[in-house]
Enzyme design. Sequence first.
Site: not given
Length: 303
Positions: A51, A95, A118
């Site tokens: 990422k 995460q 997200d």
Amino acid sequence: MILDGIRTRDQIKAECLPRAQAVYKHTRRPPGLAVILVGSNPASQVYVRNKTKTAGEIGIYTETLSPDPSISTDDLLRLIRILNLRSEIDGILVQLPLPDHIDAQKILLAVAPEKDVDGFHPYNMGLLTTGRAGMRPCTPAGVIEILKRNDIPIAGRNAVVVGRSTIVGKPMALLLLEENATVTVCHSKTADLPGVCRTADILVAAIGRPAMVTADFIRPGAVVVDVGINSITDPQQAVEIFGADNLATFEKRGSQLVGDVHPGDMARLASAYTPVPGGVGPLTIAMLMRNTIEAAERRTGLC
Ligand code: NDP
């Protein structure tokens, strides 16, 4: 037709680049993404590295915060509140999975919805459910992108989603509904799962079970999207899925990636499908980049 996730990812990345530059021009700072990584889960470390690398290629500033794995829920909440307040941070990504002692629900709820790149915050899920614009979860949004960019019609088609997780299955179903598909959602209690799947013009598998979806689930000519990413290490299973010819390659690597759909059955029966690897996986990061840039554009008044 193979739906090539790498090509679609590269298209999305190329579109992100000038938008990131426009944010910079407008604000004299790049779009900013903070990534919180707690613990040493090897898969999570690879995901975070990928990422931040992709972000760098597009011109997004990233900051990876790796607090001590013993950090308490309260201290992690404090860290998120600080990131919520920092003006140069447009997106915050936590995460997953978090260590067991941390209350993941509380943490995800603490991320400011406008920085929730997200798309997991209940506020953003609510916007999706009520058909309003907002941050969309990356993996299912990527699936819609790859279908559209390959001119696969969605409106009026029967779509079956196997899996109802908050991260993939549920938002996938809602996004397909938003595109005017007729949507059925299946899960572990669904009766006659193969029969329901055979009604699909578009079949999306997000289950987490290697090659579970076999020929009897797939109507010939259906479009099949395989979201699953499973690593198998059992040679017997590898032979069952990929055939004996593949054994030498498997043994050299010691493991192999497989989706939730049997790759041979999918290639034989589907009119179009996403391979594993190289299908849905690359799209998730691309959509994260796009969400980060959109967050920056909204926060800086560019859109
Ligand atoms: P979850 O474990 O959260 O959800 C799995 C879903 O599958 C559940 O709804 C479960 O049903 C359903 N399910 C499990 N077993 C069966 C069964 N035998 N029959 C029917 N349904 C079943 O997984 P995720 O949604 O997080 O992930 C799904 C897959 O997608 C995984 O392989 C994951 O690695 C992959 N993934 C890939 C991403 C990418 O970037 N390509 C991103 C995110 C995930 P129930 O609710 O009844 O338990």
